[in-house]
Design an enzyme around this catalytic site. Structure first.
Site, PDB file in Angstrom:
ATOM      1  N   ASP A 362      29.967  50.533  46.600  1.00  0.00           N
ATOM      2  CA  ASP A 362      29.286  49.591  47.479  1.00  0.00           C
ATOM      3  C   ASP A 362      29.979  49.638  48.843  1.00  0.00           C
ATOM      4  O   ASP A 362      31.197  49.811  48.920  1.00  0.00           O
ATOM      5  CB  ASP A 362      29.366  48.185  46.887  1.00  0.00           C
ATOM      6  CG  ASP A 362      28.701  47.159  47.781  1.00  0.00           C
ATOM      7  OD1 ASP A 362      27.526  47.332  48.096  1.00  0.00           O
ATOM      8  OD2 ASP A 362      29.386  46.190  48.153  1.00  0.00           O
ATOM      9  N   ASP A 560      32.092  44.469  44.612  1.00  0.00           N
ATOM     10  CA  ASP A 560      32.859  43.219  44.687  1.00  0.00           C
ATOM     11  C   ASP A 560      31.993  41.965  44.677  1.00  0.00           C
ATOM     12  O   ASP A 560      32.510  40.856  44.636  1.00  0.00           O
ATOM     13  CB  ASP A 560      33.722  43.208  45.949  1.00  0.00           C
ATOM     14  CG  ASP A 560      32.892  42.952  47.204  1.00  0.00           C
ATOM     15  OD1 ASP A 560      31.737  43.414  47.244  1.00  0.00           O
ATOM     16  OD2 ASP A 560      33.399  42.300  48.132  1.00  0.00           O
ATOM     17  N   ASP A 564      26.414  42.992  42.849  1.00  0.00           N
ATOM     18  CA  ASP A 564      26.873  44.256  42.270  1.00  0.00           C
ATOM     19  C   ASP A 564      26.958  44.179  40.752  1.00  0.00           C
ATOM     20  O   ASP A 564      27.075  45.208  40.082  1.00  0.00           O
ATOM     21  CB  ASP A 564      28.263  44.631  42.813  1.00  0.00           C
ATOM     22  CG  ASP A 564      28.250  44.890  44.311  1.00  0.00           C
ATOM     23  OD1 ASP A 564      27.238  45.422  44.798  1.00  0.00           O
ATOM     24  OD2 ASP A 564      29.236  44.549  44.981  1.00  0.00           O
TER      25      ASP A 564
END
Length: 676
Positions: A362, A560, A564
């Site tokens: 990410d 995080d 996600d």
């Protein structure tokens, strides 16, 4: 490792079955010492002592040699041998077969046969073979237990981090209390050099804290009002007053210890395979021992010779090394990770890390810091410090993230702090104020149009930065554009090295983000990432992971945030950045306490090294049994005279097990990748 059918435990306490505490290790040592001390005289008054060592002293009290041996063997069987008998009973109750059953069978067969011969007037007996067998196997267990204890150094070090006492401020007075008595909401006084007793939030004071022992972060972390403190970290300089937020088993340190212990106690896929193999190996040993006895009797050998071969087969086939092969490596691997702030939640996570082919990261908060930062500044007429001083004066009282980024940059550059008057906030456009006699406007293109200000020579820079996905803020002084400021979410310092380290290991790196493609591709170019999945909605992240999996790739997802979590769950391996949300951490298989993407490469390195040790150990254990069983059965005795006695078989088996444990411990010397 936890007990699991069909090998309901490699049933022996503290071996492959369960972790040993210091008391259990000491008990193992005592049982070994009793067996070893009494085995010496039993060996001296045995046929080996008489015929090979030429020991000529008669047995005390006028006893026959075999009667004296029987008397000395009783404590060995009753005390030292009880360890194996108890384990065998537990295994049989669980309807499984393990090495305890094998050793117990060998002990009972050899000793019972010898007692019968003694009571019938004497003959060939195996008291020395039985007691030496017990001694060597217990020695192997004791050394293995100590080696496995060494693998737990990381957990012990973590447990010792919390200080025994804490200073609590109650009714204005400082009171020293046991850390266990600290309650949520207590106001703590943390002096320079002291350890933080529990998780807390700073209410007063400034200091730098050494969090390396907990998170692996090597540099001191500055803390001020509102900052979170991790229990077990060390206060380096200033005095802090902090409010306790988590105590006891809820603290971050306690959770880390819990995770490491659970990982060390869990079974990896390789261990479940080893357990099944051990079960069948024990069955083969028992059948093989029986067949060996029958075949030698049919070949015309005496019962004492035939039983000797049978007992040796049973002893040497003990799957000790097979049972140790995986759990010892797992214990060392998880401990190694914990020292670097990398928490493997279970043994499967380590093996999965070793097999990862693609890492999907990410962008925001993982590869980047997750907060806006001034990354470019172009001026016209004025110097950089002059522009920053004027712009920061306008933005200083604003809580907008872009304004905070400009103020931070001005402070870092050491720009003069000037007062602003006649401040006017223009929602959605920017702000205007009088600073040091100048009318200063800070904002976007709409603010320029409102103020009738032209960019002139700065237009090209503004267009380029916008095309690259940066947010552009213009600073105008007295109706003239004086600077364009490029603001973006900057990469973490270690992100580029993390990508390079993964690529060196042959692991592909993919960036996944909801940001626009221009921004994503700019960050990707900076970091050397070749594949970018941009403008992906949170709900679609998991499906992107699934697409990569359908292409035959084993995928790790690093993230995080709450959005996600589905992708972390979908991936073959979910890795949560430690600074992320509780949801992401809960869903992930690995937690990176330092919030450092470089630790992804380190986790994969540890996983690959651990799996390599597992395979080496399993290969040795299987190879050893394949070679040893025919020798023990006496296959080579007629042609080459090659024979193993049970005590030599016990030494060989224990040595094999110890070799496996030591090989796993060598994992602690693994050279981990360095960020710089």
């Amino acid at each position: 490792m936890m007990v699991d059918a069909p090998a309901a435990a490699m049933g022996h306490a503290g071996h492959a079955g369960m972790s040993m505490d210091a008391g259990a290790v000491q008990d193992m040592r005592n049982r070994f010492l009793v067996a070893a001390v009494l085995s010496v005289p039993i060996l001296l008054w045995s046929p080996i002592g008489r015929q090979v060592l030429h020991f000529g002293v008669p047995a005390p009290f006028g006893l026959r040699d075999d009667v004296f041996q029987l008397v000395l063997s009783l404590p060995v069987i009753a005390y030292s041998g009880a360890f194996f008998f108890e384990g065998a009973v537990s295994a049989l109750r669980a309807r499984t077969l393990d090495m305890m059953v094998l050793v117990s069978t060998a002990i009972v067969a050899g000793w019972t046969y010898s007692v019968v011969i003694t009571l019938r007037g004497g003959g060939d007996v195996f008291y020395e073979a039985t007691t030496v067998l017990i001694s060597f196997v217990l020695l192997g267990h004791w050394l293995e237990a100590r080696a496995r204890g060494g693998a737990n150094d990381a957990v012990r070090a973590l447990l010792n981090l919390s200080p025994p006492q804490a200073i609590v401020i109650r009714d204005g007075a400082q009171v020293e209390v046991p850390t266990a008595d600290v309650q949520v909401g207590d106001l703590l006084l943390i002096k320079p050099g002291a350890k933080v007793p529990v998780d807390a939030v700073v209410e007063e004071g400034m200091s730098d804290l050494d969090e390396s022992v907990v998170t692996g972060e090597s540099l001191p972390v500055p803390k001020t009002t509102g900052a979170e403190l991790i229990g077990g970290s060390i206060n380096k300089n200033g005095t802090l007053r902090a409010r306790a937020t988590k105590v006891g088993s809820d603290t971050a340190l306690a959770q880390i210890v819990k995770l490491v212990r659970e990982a060390q106690g869990s079974k990896a896929p390789g261990q479940r395979l080893a357990d099944r193999a051990a079960f069948w190996l024990v069955l083969v040993a028992l059948i093989g021992g029986t067949l060996t006895l029958v075949v030698w009797l049919l070949a015309g050998r005496s019962f004492s010779q035939a039983i000797l071969f049978a007992i040796t087969v049973v002893v040497i086939t003990c799957p000790d090394a097979l049972g140790l092969a995986t759990p010892t490596a797992i214990m060392v691997g998880t401990g190694l990770g914990a020292k670097r702030g990398i928490l493997f939640k279970n043994a499967t996570a380590i093996e999965d890390a070793a097999r990862i082919q693609v890492v999907v990261m990410d962008k925001t908060g993982t590869l980047t810091k997750g907060e806006p930062e001034v990354t470019e500044l172009h001026t016209d007429r004025l110097s950089e410090k002059e522009v920053l001083s004027l712009a920061a004066a306008v933005e200083r009282d604003s809580e907008h993230p872009l304004a905070e980024a400009i103020v931070r940059r001005a402070d870092q550059a050491g720009a003069a702090q000037l007062p602003a008057t006649e401040f006017e906030n223009v929602p959605g456009h920017g702000a205007v104020a009088m600073v040091d006699g100048h009318r200063v406007a800070v904002g976007n293109a709409r603010l320029l149009a409102r103020e009738s200000i032209s960019l002139n020579g700065l237009a090209n820079e503004r267009d380029r930065m916008a095309a690259e996905g940066r947010t552009v803020v213009v600073v105008a002084v007295d109706g003239r554009a004086s600077a364009v400021v490029g603001i973006s979410d900057a990469p973490r310092p270690s992100s580029k090295k993390a990508v390079e380290a993964l690529q060196r290991e042959g692991v592909g790196v993919v960036m996944l983000t909801g940001d626009n493609r221009a921004t994503a591709e700019r960050i990707a170019r900076e970091l050397g990432i070749r594949e970018v999945l941009a403008e992906v909605l949170p709900a679609d992240k998991a499906s992107k992971i699934a697409e990569l999996q359908r292409a035959g790739k084993r995928v790790a997802m690093v993230g995080d945030g709450v959005n996600d979590a589905p992708a972390l769950a979908q991936a073959d391996l979910g890795i949560a950045i430690g600074a992320g949300t509780d949801v992401a951490i809960e869903t992930a298989d690995i937690v990176l306490m330092r919030s450092d993407p470089f630790d992804v490469a380190t986790a994969i390195t540890i996983g690959r090294a651990t799996l390599r040790k597992e395979r080496q150990n399993l290969g040795w254990a299987v190879g050893y049994n394949s070679i040893a069983i025919p020798i023990a059965a006496g296959v080579f005795e007629p042609a080459f005279g090659l024979v193993l006695r049970p005590e030599i078989a016990a030494l060989s088996m224990s040595g094999s097990s110890l070799l496996v444990a030591v090989n796993a411990l060598l994992l602690r010397r693994l050279k981990l990748p360095l960020a710089g």
